[in-house]
Each structure stands twice: as C-alpha cells, then as structure tokens.
Design a protein around this motif. Structure first.
Motif, mmCIF file in Angstrom:
data_model
loop_
_atom_site.group_PDB
_atom_site.id
_atom_site.type_symbol
_atom_site.label_atom_id
_atom_site.label_comp_id
_atom_site.label_asym_id
_atom_site.label_seq_id
_atom_site.Cartn_x
_atom_site.Cartn_y
_atom_site.Cartn_z
ATOM 1 N N PRO A 421 0.794 -1.234 0.000
ATOM 2 C CA PRO A 421 0.000 0.000 0.000
ATOM 3 C C PRO A 421 0.825 1.282 0.000
ATOM 4 N N PHE A 422 2.101 1.194 0.382
ATOM 5 C CA PHE A 422 2.951 2.383 0.440
ATOM 6 C C PHE A 422 3.992 2.384 -0.683
ATOM 7 N N ARG A 423 3.688 1.705 -1.760
ATOM 8 C CA ARG A 423 4.653 1.565 -2.852
ATOM 9 C C ARG A 423 4.948 2.899 -3.546
ATOM 10 N N ARG A 424 4.008 3.863 -3.476
ATOM 11 C CA ARG A 424 4.231 5.154 -4.128
ATOM 12 C C ARG A 424 5.248 6.009 -3.386
ATOM 13 N N SER A 425 5.447 5.737 -2.122
ATOM 14 C CA SER A 425 6.370 6.544 -1.309
ATOM 15 C C SER A 425 7.800 6.172 -1.636
ATOM 16 N N GLY A 426 8.551 7.161 -2.131
ATOM 17 C CA GLY A 426 9.927 6.928 -2.532
ATOM 18 C C GLY A 426 10.905 7.717 -1.693
ATOM 19 N N PRO A 427 12.079 8.049 -2.248
ATOM 20 C CA PRO A 427 13.120 8.751 -1.479
ATOM 21 C C PRO A 427 12.663 10.088 -0.912
ATOM 22 N N THR A 428 11.889 10.844 -1.680
ATOM 23 C CA THR A 428 11.434 12.156 -1.188
ATOM 24 C C THR A 428 10.568 11.990 0.056
ATOM 25 N N ALA A 429 9.613 11.067 -0.010
ATOM 26 C CA ALA A 429 8.737 10.821 1.141
ATOM 27 C C ALA A 429 9.536 10.306 2.330
ATOM 28 N N ALA A 430 10.478 9.395 2.081
ATOM 29 C CA ALA A 430 11.245 8.794 3.164
ATOM 30 C C ALA A 430 12.118 9.828 3.870
ATOM 31 N N LEU A 431 12.884 10.597 3.106
ATOM 32 C CA LEU A 431 13.801 11.568 3.715
ATOM 33 C C LEU A 431 13.049 12.718 4.383
ATOM 34 N N THR A 432 11.988 13.185 3.746
ATOM 35 C CA THR A 432 11.226 14.292 4.335
ATOM 36 C C THR A 432 10.550 13.861 5.634
ATOM 37 N N SER A 433 9.946 12.686 5.625
ATOM 38 C CA SER A 433 9.279 12.208 6.844
ATOM 39 C C SER A 433 10.286 11.972 7.961
ATOM 40 N N TRP A 434 11.450 11.460 7.613
ATOM 41 C CA TRP A 434 12.509 11.225 8.606
ATOM 42 C C TRP A 434 12.988 12.540 9.224
ATOM 43 N N ALA A 435 13.358 13.498 8.373
ATOM 44 C CA ALA A 435 13.910 14.760 8.869
ATOM 45 C C ALA A 435 12.872 15.564 9.648
ATOM 46 N N THR A 436 11.642 15.609 9.157
ATOM 47 C CA THR A 436 10.607 16.380 9.838
ATOM 48 C C THR A 436 10.213 15.722 11.157
ATOM 49 N N GLY A 437 10.235 14.393 11.190
ATOM 50 C CA GLY A 437 9.947 13.697 12.444
ATOM 51 C C GLY A 437 10.981 14.009 13.520
ATOM 52 N N LEU A 438 12.254 14.046 13.136
ATOM 53 C CA LEU A 438 13.302 14.412 14.091
ATOM 54 C C LEU A 438 13.135 15.847 14.565
ATOM 55 N N LEU A 439 12.788 16.741 13.634
ATOM 56 C CA LEU A 439 12.551 18.138 14.009
ATOM 57 C C LEU A 439 11.371 18.243 14.969
ATOM 58 N N ALA A 440 10.314 17.468 14.707
ATOM 59 C CA ALA A 440 9.147 17.482 15.591
ATOM 60 C C ALA A 440 9.516 17.018 16.994
ATOM 61 N N PHE A 441 10.380 16.005 17.088
ATOM 62 C CA PHE A 441 10.824 15.541 18.406
ATOM 63 C C PHE A 441 11.508 16.666 19.169
ATOM 64 N N TRP A 442 12.404 17.371 18.501
ATOM 65 C CA TRP A 442 13.134 18.453 19.165
ATOM 66 C C TRP A 442 12.180 19.571 19.594
ATOM 67 N N LEU A 443 11.266 19.957 18.710
ATOM 68 C CA LEU A 443 10.348 21.039 19.032
ATOM 69 C C LEU A 443 9.435 20.679 20.206
ATOM 70 N N VAL A 444 8.860 19.481 20.171
ATOM 71 C CA VAL A 444 7.900 19.081 21.203
ATOM 72 C C VAL A 444 8.573 18.911 22.559
ATOM 73 N N ASN A 445 9.774 18.357 22.558
ATOM 74 C CA ASN A 445 10.440 18.032 23.821
ATOM 75 C C ASN A 445 11.225 19.185 24.426
ATOM 76 N N TYR A 446 11.522 20.190 23.629
ATOM 77 C CA TYR A 446 12.351 21.269 24.169
ATOM 78 C C TYR A 446 11.681 22.651 24.027
ATOM 79 N N PRO A 447 11.729 23.351 22.896
ATOM 80 C CA PRO A 447 11.128 24.699 22.868
ATOM 81 C C PRO A 447 9.662 24.735 23.282
ATOM 82 N N ILE A 448 8.842 23.862 22.725
ATOM 83 C CA ILE A 448 7.411 23.867 23.067
ATOM 84 C C ILE A 448 7.210 23.408 24.506
ATOM 85 N N HIS A 449 7.941 22.364 24.919
ATOM 86 C CA HIS A 449 7.816 21.839 26.285
ATOM 87 C C HIS A 449 8.157 22.911 27.313
ATOM 88 N N TRP A 450 9.168 23.709 27.015
ATOM 89 C CA TRP A 450 9.587 24.749 27.951
ATOM 90 C C TRP A 450 8.601 25.914 28.005
#
Length: 518
Positions: A421-450
C-alpha cells in the motif's frame, strides 16, 4: 551479597562466555554472524526476540512505575508490546524474513538502498546507530545501578564489568551466541522470577493474603489500569510506537525474523514472542505491585524498590540468582543491539565510506563485524557514564522519551517500505518524513515543552514525532509518487514467496539486490 551469591554471579558470566566460545564454531561468514545463516529454529528465534526486548530498566524504571501506580505498568507497557508483536507477526515478520531469504541481505537496512536510494539508507543508518548508542547506554546504566545496590561497586565499575562480559560472547559467537545465551537467560529468569513471586506471596499473609492485600492503604489505586500520566492517550500512543519498534524498527528484533529459515517460521517466532510478552511480565510485575507493602523506597521515583525487596526477602543463593536475572535481561538486549548495529555499519555504512570495505571477503568482513561490535559496545558504555547528567536526565527518561520518540522517524520508512500500500512513497517521502519527524521531536520536547505551562504530556512527546513522520510519508507518496518499475519489483520480492515475473525482475548481485537506477 555473600560468597554464595558471588559464586552464582561469576558462574553465570562464565557460562555466557562458554556459550560464546561454543557458538564461534557455527560462525563461518558475515551471514552466520548477523543472521545465523537463516538456520535458527522458530522457537529459539521467538525466545530470543522476547528476551532481547527486556533490560534492567524493567527492574529500575518500570519497577518505579509499578511501585507508584501499580498495574498500569503492565497495561501500558508489556500488553501493548504483546499486541503490537501479534499484529506484526502477519504484517512484518514474513516480509522481513524475505529480506534475507529472497534479497540475500544481512542488515535490516540493507534493502533501503534499492527501495529508496543511497542517501535515504545512509540517513536512516547513521541516525539508527546514534540512537542505539544512547539506548544501550541507558541499559548499561540501569544494570550498573542495580549492581551498585547489591555490591557497592561504583556505577562505572558496574558498566565496565557487564559490558566486558557481553563483548566477549557476542563478539565471538555473533547472533548464534546471542540467541543461545538468551535461551539460557530465559531459563534463569524463569527460576529467578518464580523465586521472587513465591517470596512475595509468602509475605502477603500479614496483609490479608493475595486478594486482601489490594485493600491495604499503601496500594490505594494500584488496581486501576490507567492512572497518573499513563492514561488512554498514552496507551494508544505506546501501542502505535511498539507496533513499529518491536517488529523491527529498533533493528535487533528484525534480525530474529531474518534468522529463521522461512517466512512461515518467522511468523511463528513472532507469535511465540507475543504470547511470552502477554504472560511472563505478569509474574515479574506482581512483586513490584506489592512492593509498597514490603519496602520503603529511598528514591522519589521508586526505582530502587525491587532491589530493596530482593535483598530483604530472598536468602543468599536465590538472591544471587535474581541478580543474575537482572543481568540476563540487560545483556540479552545489549548484545542483540550490538550485533544489529554492527550489521548496519559493516553492510550499509562502511562500503560507502571506504573502497576497501567494498572489497571485503568473508574473512575480512567477519573481522570487521567483530571489531565494529566491540567499538559499539565501548561507545555505549561511555554514554552510560553520562546517563544521569543534565543532558540525558534519568534512566527512564532516556528509554521512554528519547528512544520511543526518535525511533518513529527512523522506523516509518524502513517498515512501511516493505508494504504494497505504500509503494508510491519513494526517497522524497522517506527523507522528508525522517527529517521532519526528528525536528518534531526536538520542538515538542524542548522549545514547546519549555514554553507550555506544565510542559507537554509524555504521551505527546513520544507519539507526535512518529505521527508526523507517518502522515508526511503517506501524503508525499501520493503527491509525488516515485514507484519506479525497479522499486515495484523489489516490493513484490518482499511480499511474495513465488518466482513470478515481477519478483524475478530484480536480480541479486554479489549477495545483495541489484542497485536501482533512477
């Protein structure tokens, strides 16, 4: 501890090393070292999969949760793990097995070079390795904390002792040594767990017995399944996370599926692990739920309660056996992680960094695998000495927040990339989701949390990064599909056991899938 307890502990270490030396005979090449050559019986793989998911954090951090809140420690931890693995037994286990049996890879991330591209594979490999160093560092700190309670050795000495013994057997024997020692550790934990259970049951006579004890004031609210910060949202978030983490997102469990002979055997392995996760933690947790009746924790979070109860209730000899049980869980998880990360480095990272690594033969590749295992263990032990620093906070913070929160962005492209079902997701989807997910972790746990009054609740800290990665991975796949014929053929090889034309369209070269040309 007296001399009898020390004899049990030293004897345990000696047996682990002996198993590693015996397993050395079964390791002839890199495939044997990382995936047991695909010859591991399903029942051994299942026990190994189960044991590699524990650590001494169970007897420190989660013991503290059980001491403070009661049965929610089971409802919001081992139960969602069992359910997640049961779902993954159909969804992920057979497909991960085909990575080895059909694509002839030895690392769970090795297929990503062809499923996406080299940049995606390297991003996930490097972030996965760094996360695992922190994760295993927390495990070393947990077992060293317990060892210091019983023996008085310093934290750093405890880290050195456990890390050195683990390094010997898992470096010599590879995944075979990991699985066989985990089988022995499982037997030890059965004996130790029941010894502690019976000791606690014997003490409950003074507190109304097995059922009357729940009415004691010290256990007020302990029978509630969802309490404190561990509510419904946390339970659903944890199930969401563990579905990916314990089915291969943290790499070491994926190797257990890869090590079985067939996809069917991998599925049976996962089911056995799921059953064990549903049943066995009840035996381990019950004494922890009763601990407020029997001991007064010296720490605010109750993380020393299980160790104090063990010292108080068990005679020498059995005390040593329970301490060995602590070690068995931690060494099982850390050795399996070391093997997984060594696979990622030698198969995915080193060939990109060095032309010499691309030319490794069986002997040189095996040497590199063993050296990498030692280096990884050394780095994780160094991190363990910093777990109580302001950067890492306490042990349970590292394990729950950092690992659970950062695992999602790595696991989403790796795990969902296996499914049609996820066959359409390629390098762009993989790298963007990875990088944005890491950014979300930092934002939620630090600037927003504080900036939020009272901070962001824990369930959102750990689940938002994975949710962000999941949504972006799917949406970008539909907005910018990258389902090339080569990638589609690769997905078919992972999803089918036959030799149809689509599956046969991607040939294997030099023990790995052919590179994809974009």
């Amino acid at each position: 501890m007296n001399s009898l307890d020390w004899a049990v502990l030293i004897g345990y270490f000696a047996v682990m090393i002996a198993i590693g030396i015996w397993s050395h005979k079964r390791v002839d090449n890199v495939s044997d070292f990382f995936t047991a050559g695909g010859r591991m019986p399903w029942w051994l793989s299942g026990i190994s999969h189960h044991m590699s998911g524990y650590s001494a954090v169970m007897f420190t951090g989660y013991a503290g949760i059980a001491y403070t809140y009661g049965v929610t420690s089971f409802v919001t931890w081992s139960f969602p793990i069992a359910l997640g693995i049961a779902i993954g037994s159909k969804l992920f286990a057979p497909r991960i097995n085909r990575l080895r049996s059909r694509l002839h890879v030895a690392s769970p991330l090795e297929y990503l070079k062809n499923r996406y591209d080299l940049k995606t594979q390297q991003a996930l490999a490097w972030s996965g390795m760094l996360l695992k160093i922190v994760d295993v560092g927390a495990k070393w700190a947990a077992i060293a904390t317990l060892l210091s309670v019983f023996t008085g050795v310093s934290l750093n000495q405890g880290i050195l002792i456990t890390g050195a013994v683990t390094a010997v057997y898992c470096t010599i024997g590879g995944l075979w040594a990991d699985a066989l020692t985990e089988l022995g550790q499982f037997v030890i934990q059965l004996l130790a767990g029941f010894a502690m259970l019976f000791a606690v049951l014997a003490e409950l006579g003074d507190h109304g017995g097995l059922f009357g004890a729940w009415d004691e004031p010290e256990l007020q609210g302990h029978g509630e399944p969802l309490v404190g910060p561990y509510g419904t949202v946390f339970l659903l978030a944890f199930l969401f996370i563990k579905l990916f983490e314990y089915n291969g997102g943290m790499l070491n469990q994926a190797q257990r599926y890869m090590a079985t002979p067939t996809p069917r055997e991998a599925e049976r392995s996962a089911r056995l692990s799921a059953v064990l996760w549903l049943v066995w933690p009840l035996v381990l947790f019950f004494p922890m739920w009763m601990s407020p009746l029997l001991v007064d924790s010296r720490k605010a979070d109750g993380s020393d309660s299980y160790a104090l109860m063990t010292e108080q209730l068990l005679p020498h000899g059995l005390l040593g056996l329970v301490i060995v049980g602590f070690f068995s869980h931690t060494m099982a998880m850390c050795s399996s992680d070391a093997n997984a990360i060594a696979a990622v480095f030698t198969r995915d990272v080193a060939p990109v960094l060095s032309a010499r690594a691309r030319a490794w033969g069986e002997r040189s590749g095996l040497i590199a695998a063993r050296v990498t295992t030692v280096v990884f263990l050394g780095l994780s032990m160094a991190v363990a000495t910093q777990v109580d620093s302001p950067t890492f906070k306490d042990i349970i913070t590292v394990v729950i927040k950092w690992v659970a929160g950062l695992m999602g962005p790595i696991a989403i492209p790796m795990m969902l990339g296996l499914l049609r079902p996820f066959r359409r997701s390629g390098p762009t989807a993989a790298l963007t989701s990875w990088a944005t997910g890491l950014l979300a972790f930092w934002l939620v746990n630090y600037p927003i949390h504080w900036s939020v009054d009272g901070g962001v609740p824990l369930e959102y800290q750990v689940s938002i990064p994975l949710a962000v990665s999941l949504v972006l991975y799917v949406l970008i796949g539909y907005a910018k599909p990258e389902d090339t014929p080569e990638r589609l053929a690769l997905i078919e090889r992972i999803n089918t056991d036959g030799d149809g034309s689509a599956a046969a369209a991607v040939p294997a070269q030099d023990g790995a899938p052919a590179p994809v040309k974009d």
